[in-house]
Write an enzyme that holds these catalytic residues in place. Structure first.
Site, PDB file in Angstrom:
ATOM      1  N   THR A  69     -66.591 -98.122 -16.330  1.00 44.04           N
ATOM      2  CA  THR A  69     -66.321 -96.718 -16.656  1.00 44.04           C
ATOM      3  C   THR A  69     -64.995 -96.295 -16.043  1.00 44.04           C
ATOM      4  OG1 THR A  69     -68.681 -96.296 -16.723  1.00 44.04           O
ATOM      5  CG2 THR A  69     -67.248 -94.371 -16.465  1.00 44.04           C
TER       6      THR A  69
ATOM      7  N   GLN B 168     -41.687-100.965  -8.566  1.00 45.19           N
ATOM      8  CA  GLN B 168     -40.715-100.217  -7.758  1.00 45.19           C
ATOM      9  C   GLN B 168     -39.580 -99.634  -8.595  1.00 45.19           C
ATOM     10  OE1 GLN B 168     -41.126 -99.379  -4.667  1.00 45.19           O
ATOM     11  NE2 GLN B 168     -42.754-100.757  -3.993  1.00 45.19           N
TER      12      GLN B 168
ATOM     13  N   CYS C  93     -47.659-103.938   2.901  1.00 45.49           N
ATOM     14  CA  CYS C  93     -48.701-103.791   1.894  1.00 45.49           C
ATOM     15  C   CYS C  93     -50.114-103.989   2.407  1.00 45.49           C
ATOM     16  CB  CYS C  93     -48.451-104.739   0.738  1.00 45.49           C
ATOM     17  SG  CYS C  93     -47.432-103.938  -0.490  1.00 45.49           S
TER      18      CYS C  93
ATOM     19  N   SER D 254     -47.674 -99.165 -11.209  1.00 45.40           N
ATOM     20  CA  SER D 254     -48.606 -98.639 -10.214  1.00 45.40           C
ATOM     21  C   SER D 254     -48.419 -97.131 -10.122  1.00 45.40           C
ATOM     22  CB  SER D 254     -48.333 -99.285  -8.860  1.00 45.40           C
ATOM     23  OG  SER D 254     -49.175 -98.723  -7.878  1.00 45.40           O
TER      24      SER D 254
ATOM     25  N   HIS E  89     -49.336 -94.951  -7.729  1.00 47.00           N
ATOM     26  CA  HIS E  89     -49.022 -94.277  -6.454  1.00 47.00           C
ATOM     27  C   HIS E  89     -47.589 -94.451  -5.988  1.00 47.00           C
ATOM     28  CE1 HIS E  89     -49.472 -97.733  -3.441  1.00 47.00           C
ATOM     29  NE2 HIS E  89     -50.014 -98.269  -4.502  1.00 47.00           N
TER      30      HIS E  89
ATOM     31  N   THR F 198     -51.739-104.522  -8.554  1.00 48.85           N
ATOM     32  CA  THR F 198     -52.271-105.834  -8.149  1.00 48.85           C
ATOM     33  C   THR F 198     -53.178-106.365  -9.254  1.00 48.85           C
ATOM     34  OG1 THR F 198     -52.128-105.275  -5.803  1.00 48.85           O
ATOM     35  CG2 THR F 198     -53.699-107.003  -6.406  1.00 48.85           C
TER      36      THR F 198
ATOM     37  N   ASN G 229     -39.513-104.601  -3.631  1.00 48.10           N
ATOM     38  CA  ASN G 229     -40.097-103.560  -2.787  1.00 48.10           C
ATOM     39  C   ASN G 229     -39.477-103.501  -1.394  1.00 48.10           C
ATOM     40  OD1 ASN G 229     -41.611-106.081  -3.186  1.00 48.10           O
ATOM     41  ND2 ASN G 229     -42.844-105.409  -1.453  1.00 48.10           N
TER      42      ASN G 229
HETATM   43  N1  PMP Z   1     -45.860-105.037  -6.935  1.00 48.83           N
HETATM   44  C1  PMP Z   1     -44.958-104.460  -6.113  1.00 48.83           C
HETATM   45  C2  PMP Z   1     -43.515-104.804  -6.275  1.00 48.83           C
HETATM   46  C3  PMP Z   1     -45.381-103.554  -5.137  1.00 48.83           C
HETATM   47  O1  PMP Z   1     -44.480-103.002  -4.332  1.00 48.83           O
HETATM   48  C4  PMP Z   1     -46.759-103.257  -5.027  1.00 48.83           C
HETATM   49  C5  PMP Z   1     -47.268-102.285  -3.985  1.00 48.83           C
HETATM   50  N2  PMP Z   1     -46.910-102.594  -2.675  1.00 48.83           N
HETATM   51  C6  PMP Z   1     -47.655-103.880  -5.902  1.00 48.83           C
HETATM   52  C7  PMP Z   1     -47.171-104.756  -6.838  1.00 48.83           C
HETATM   53  C8  PMP Z   1     -49.132-103.618  -5.834  1.00 48.83           C
HETATM   54  O2  PMP Z   1     -49.432-102.355  -6.371  1.00 48.83           O
HETATM   55  P1  PMP Z   1     -50.842-101.650  -6.100  1.00 48.83           P
HETATM   56  O3  PMP Z   1     -50.725-101.026  -4.749  1.00 48.83           O
HETATM   57  O4  PMP Z   1     -50.965-100.630  -7.188  1.00 48.83           O
HETATM   58  O5  PMP Z   1     -51.896-102.684  -6.202  1.00 48.83           O
END
Ligand code: PMP
Length: 390
Positions: free
Chosen positions: A238, A179, A326, A199, A201, A72, A151
């Site tokens: 930091t 993704q 999300c 991203s 995670h 994000t 996504n």
């Molecule tokens: N872009 C896409 C296509 C996503 O699927 C997501 C996460 N749902 C994000 C951006 C945002 O990523 P983050 O959770 O690292 O802010």
């Protein structure tokens, strides 16, 4: 207790062992990465190693990787008029985003609302290239943002073709590769991307870490967060050394196992879809006619409500989601399916199943068994074929 299986990898993936170990080692470090003493240099070393690992995932130069708190933030950092490309220093005058982008891109980043235009997609969710050419004629120095893969549907965009059109129009291309990274090839040069967001995670690293990666010669001249000079003055504060180290280790592991994982996931996903269609002939699978990620299936059945289906799946031991999970856990009508002009009633029932590198055949069987239970309780009166609905 019901045996559980996790099918929500597009929302977040489990932490990889490699990431856990790298984080654990980094948590043992004391230094601030900006300090010159050996404790500080050890923290710096962990960050720089992660930068090399993340750069390798997308074929970029490590110096062009900026760590952020996630995709994000990377998207917000990238989507600004203040971009320079070599000698082209004048600000970008218009932002074009596809209609199926993540909300962090659709928000328009740091462009004024009047400078942002949404690009049409077709009924499979693919950007209309002819419409893109026409739209770009309205700008002198456009910035275009199109995701690598969606996504919700997993639909993959023709990024290299889009890059050709964007560059011919004096534009720059930002790709939200969240993704796609770790699942399909994500080489920046092959894609033709000038800027790319990642991203941690989604590929087995911790939540709260991500990166904006730039092609050589591309500069963001307006940081989003100002203060100290961290991340070459592009992201003050930091560094979260442990999260960055975990992200790096996950990126490396994803890079190594990507091809084998993709083949396995595609076979399992296809098996699910074949069984779903056989048992529920009225099921619609979105984006099925075009190239999709190997791990994603978004489906709907007339009469099904996503909210109740997801709860019912959960009670049957299965974690799935509606299209977009999300934010606040609220099930809203999917903007992605609306952009694809999907039937609104059908879209309200869309359920997303997303697989990952540890998904097994036995878990697919659990999913299918759960689906028969969900369908038999929620789709009364509809014909279910094959397996007995226990
Ligand atoms: N872009 C896409 C296509 C996503 O699927 C997501 C996460 N749902 C994000 C951006 C945002 O990523 P983050 O959770 O690292 O802010």
């Amino acid at each position: 207790m019901t045996e559980r299986a996790y099918f929500d990898w597009n929302a977040t993936a489990p932490l990889r062992q490699e990431a856990r170990e790298a984080m654990s080692a980094a948590l043992g470090l004391t230094g601030n990465a900006s300090s010159v003493h050996s404790e500080g240099r050890a923290a710096r070393k962990a960050i720089e190693q992660a930068r090399v690992q993340v750069a390798a995932l997308v074929g970029a130069e490590p110096k062009n990787v900026t760590f952020t708190s996630g995709a994000t933030e990377a998207n917000m950092l990238a989507l600004t008029p203040a971009l320079e490309a070599g000698l082209a220093k004048a600000p970008r005058d218009r932002l074009f985003v596809s209609g199926v982008e993540h909300p962090s891109v659709r928000s328009g980043g740091r462009f004024a609302a009047g400078q942002v235009e949404v690009l049409n997609v077709d009924s499979d969710g693919v950007v209309d290239l002819a419409a893109l050419r026409v739209a770009l004629a309205k700008a002198e120095r456009p910035l275009v943002s199109v995701m690598l893969a969606n996504n919700e549907t997993g639909v993959i965009q023709p990024i290299a073709a889009i890059a050709g059109i964007v560059h011919a129009a004096n534009g720059l291309l930002h790709v939200d590769a969240v993704q796609g990274a770790g699942r399909i090839d994500c080489d920046m040069a092959a894609l033709g991307a000038d800027l790319l967001s990642l991203s941690s995670h989604k590929l087995g690293g911790p939540q709260g870490a991500g990166a904006l990666v730039r092609r050589d010669g591309i500069h963001v001249t307006a940081p989003l967060i100002t203060g100290g000079g961290q991340e070459r003055n592009l992201r003050a504060g930091t560094e979260n050394v442990a999260a960055i180290a975990g992200f790096g280790a996950a990126a490396e592991a994803a890079n190594l196992s990507r091809q084998a994982d993709a083949g396995r996931m595609a076979a399992l996903r296809d098996r699910f879809e074949v069984a779903l269609a056989a048992r529920t002939p009225s099921a619609v699978i979105f984006g099925q006619n075009v190239t999709r990620l190997p791990n994603t299936s978004l489906f709907a059945v007339p009469g099904l409500k996503a909210e109740t289906a997801i709860i019912s799946f959960d009670l049957n031991g299965i974690a799935v989601s509606s299209g977009a999970a999300c934010s606040s856990g609220k099930v809203q009508t999917s903007a992605v399916l609306a952009a694809m002009a999907a039937d609104a009633d059908l879209a309200r029932g869309a359920v997303r199943v997303s697989l990952g590198w540890t998904t097994t055949e036995a878990e697919i069987e659990l999913l299918l068994t759960a689906w028969m239970r969900v369908a038999s309780s929620l789709l009364k009166g509809q014909e279910l074929k094959g397996a007995r609905a226990a």
